[in-house]
Design an enzyme around this catalytic site. Structure first.
Site, mmCIF file in Angstrom:
data_model
loop_
_atom_site.group_PDB
_atom_site.id
_atom_site.type_symbol
_atom_site.label_atom_id
_atom_site.label_comp_id
_atom_site.label_asym_id
_atom_site.label_seq_id
_atom_site.Cartn_x
_atom_site.Cartn_y
_atom_site.Cartn_z
ATOM 1 N N THR A 26 -46.952 -37.845 -8.444
ATOM 2 C CA THR A 26 -48.220 -37.130 -8.213
ATOM 3 C C THR A 26 -49.136 -38.000 -7.353
ATOM 4 O O THR A 26 -49.089 -39.223 -7.441
ATOM 5 C CB THR A 26 -48.874 -36.825 -9.581
ATOM 6 O OG1 THR A 26 -48.031 -35.932 -10.296
ATOM 7 C CG2 THR A 26 -50.253 -36.188 -9.419
ATOM 8 N N GLY A 27 -49.976 -37.343 -6.563
ATOM 9 C CA GLY A 27 -50.924 -38.072 -5.727
ATOM 10 C C GLY A 27 -50.646 -37.808 -4.258
ATOM 11 O O GLY A 27 -49.669 -37.139 -3.908
ATOM 12 N N THR A 29 -49.648 -39.831 -1.817
ATOM 13 C CA THR A 29 -48.443 -40.443 -1.254
ATOM 14 C C THR A 29 -47.200 -39.690 -1.745
ATOM 15 O O THR A 29 -46.266 -39.434 -0.972
ATOM 16 C CB THR A 29 -48.361 -41.936 -1.616
ATOM 17 O OG1 THR A 29 -49.664 -42.504 -1.550
ATOM 18 C CG2 THR A 29 -47.433 -42.685 -0.669
ATOM 19 N N ASP A 84 -51.652 -46.965 -7.986
ATOM 20 C CA ASP A 84 -53.010 -47.391 -7.595
ATOM 21 C C ASP A 84 -53.051 -48.883 -7.303
ATOM 22 O O ASP A 84 -53.772 -49.315 -6.412
ATOM 23 C CB ASP A 84 -53.992 -47.031 -8.712
ATOM 24 C CG ASP A 84 -53.952 -45.551 -9.001
ATOM 25 O OD1 ASP A 84 -54.063 -44.771 -8.039
ATOM 26 O OD2 ASP A 84 -53.744 -45.167 -10.165
ATOM 27 N N GLY A 95 -52.426 -43.596 -12.463
ATOM 28 C CA GLY A 95 -53.209 -42.634 -13.231
ATOM 29 C C GLY A 95 -54.555 -42.288 -12.651
ATOM 30 O O GLY A 95 -55.305 -41.527 -13.265
ATOM 31 N N GLY A 97 -54.906 -40.318 -10.448
ATOM 32 C CA GLY A 97 -54.766 -38.865 -10.293
ATOM 33 C C GLY A 97 -54.631 -38.137 -11.621
ATOM 34 O O GLY A 97 -54.469 -36.912 -11.643
ATOM 35 N N GLU A 103 -46.040 -38.943 -15.738
ATOM 36 C CA GLU A 103 -45.429 -39.891 -14.792
ATOM 37 C C GLU A 103 -44.621 -40.948 -15.539
ATOM 38 O O GLU A 103 -43.529 -41.326 -15.121
ATOM 39 C CB GLU A 103 -46.514 -40.559 -13.947
ATOM 40 C CG GLU A 103 -47.112 -39.614 -12.921
ATOM 41 C CD GLU A 103 -48.285 -40.199 -12.164
ATOM 42 O OE1 GLU A 103 -48.522 -39.766 -11.037
ATOM 43 O OE2 GLU A 103 -48.977 -41.077 -12.697
ATOM 44 N N LYS A 121 -52.609 -51.032 -1.738
ATOM 45 C CA LYS A 121 -52.324 -50.994 -3.173
ATOM 46 C C LYS A 121 -51.765 -52.322 -3.715
ATOM 47 O O LYS A 121 -51.566 -52.484 -4.910
ATOM 48 C CB LYS A 121 -51.320 -49.873 -3.477
ATOM 49 C CG LYS A 121 -51.736 -48.497 -2.967
ATOM 50 C CD LYS A 121 -53.007 -48.043 -3.637
ATOM 51 C CE LYS A 121 -53.449 -46.654 -3.235
ATOM 52 N NZ LYS A 121 -52.569 -45.580 -3.598
HETATM 53 C C1 5RP Z 1 -51.523 -40.152 -10.274
HETATM 54 C C2 5RP Z 1 -51.059 -41.478 -9.797
HETATM 55 C C3 5RP Z 1 -50.889 -41.629 -8.337
HETATM 56 O O1 5RP Z 1 -49.552 -41.896 -8.061
HETATM 57 C C4 5RP Z 1 -51.757 -42.766 -7.882
HETATM 58 O O2 5RP Z 1 -53.108 -42.465 -8.239
HETATM 59 C C5 5RP Z 1 -51.674 -42.979 -6.362
HETATM 60 O O3 5RP Z 1 -52.221 -41.896 -5.697
HETATM 61 P P1 5RP Z 1 -52.320 -41.835 -4.121
HETATM 62 O O4 5RP Z 1 -50.943 -41.822 -3.596
HETATM 63 O O5 5RP Z 1 -53.078 -40.557 -3.846
HETATM 64 O O6 5RP Z 1 -53.101 -43.030 -3.665
HETATM 65 O O7 5RP Z 1 -50.788 -42.394 -10.533
HETATM 66 O O8 5RP Z 1 -51.674 -40.148 -11.666
#
Ligand code: 5RP
Length: 233
Positions: A26-27, A29, A84, A95, A97, A103, A121
């Site tokens: 999720t997110g 990426t 993150d 998390g 997101g 996850e 990151k």
């Molecule tokens: C969601 C997550 C995402 O994978 C994490 O926040 C990274 O998001 P992004 O790819 O938008 O930077 O853990 O729960």
């Protein structure tokens, strides 16, 4: 122009092969990964995925990526997901997101987990730029929060622990829980904190992913780097 997230998502395709059962993160990426995967599926790549959130499920359905559930397919070959923060041992904070519970369940059900991210990151020590999201039951919120504060303080950690909001209302996860965002800043021993959080009643799950990621695909402005744990995991 290809963004770093797209570059990471596209590079993850190298690890996907015909017949695989995938955990799909999720997110933004992870979304880039799904958008890169969908045309391969349309061209005949045979995979089946378990989405880690309702958001990812909707995206996969929209793009024609075939889905299953952990009930039907309890064991997966590979999970591909964002993060993150990523430390040198490939311990993660996840998390932001809000999908950390599913996850982690999906990653734990997979033979391998690949993290996809951009260079922003990468951190020396977890907690530097993101709070640790802690998914909690609504019942007993104040008591659970106090217990988290106490457990953290026994490890020399302190900081704001706030209920995540969505506008004026509390943020509610796919599982119907709340999220406490704990700004502990420098988490020198994420494993100890993870273990301490795991035993607090009311904590459903937390966003410290320790020992789950096998490699990270980290995209910069010019290419991707494959990062393995400094301890050689
Ligand atoms: C969601 C997550 C995402 O994978 C994490 O926040 C990274 O998001 P992004 O790819 O938008 O930077 O853990 O729960």
């Amino acid at each position: 122009m290809t963004t770093m997230k797209q570059r990471a998502g596209e590079a993850a395709l190298d690890y996907v092969s015909d017949g695989m059962k995938l955990g799909i993160g999720t997110g933004s990426t992870a979304e880039a990964f799904v958008r890169a995967l969908a045309p391969k599926v349309a061209d005949g790549l045979s995979i089946i995925g378990v989405p880690t959130s309702e958001r990812t499920r909707e995206l996969c359905e929209e793009l024609g990526v075939p889905l299953t559930t952990l009930e039907e397919t309890p064991h997966l070959d590979l999970t591909i997901d964002g993060a993150d923060e990523i430390d040198p041992d490939l311990a993660l904070i996840k998390g932001a997101g809000g999908a950390l519970l599913r996850e982690k369940i999906v990653a734990a059900a997979s033979d391998r987990m690949i993290v996809i991210a951009d260079t922003s990151k990468i951190v020396e020590t977890l907690g530097t730029s993101f709070p640790v999201p802690i998914e909690v039951d609504r019942f007993g919120l104040a008591s659970t929060r106090n217990a988290i504060e106490k457990a953290a303080s026994q490890l020399g950690l302190s900081g704001d622990i706030v209920v995540r909001t969505n506008g004026d209302a509390p943020y509610i996860t796919d599982g119907g829980h709340l999220i406490l965002d704990a700004s502990f800043r420098r988490i020198v021993d994420p494993e100890r904190l993870a273990v301490a959080l795991n035993v607090i009643p009311g904590v459903v799950e937390h966003g410290l992913f320790v020992g789950l990621a096998d490699i990270a695909i980290v995209a910069s402005g010019t290419g991707v780097e494959i990062v393995t744990a400094s301890g050689g995991k």
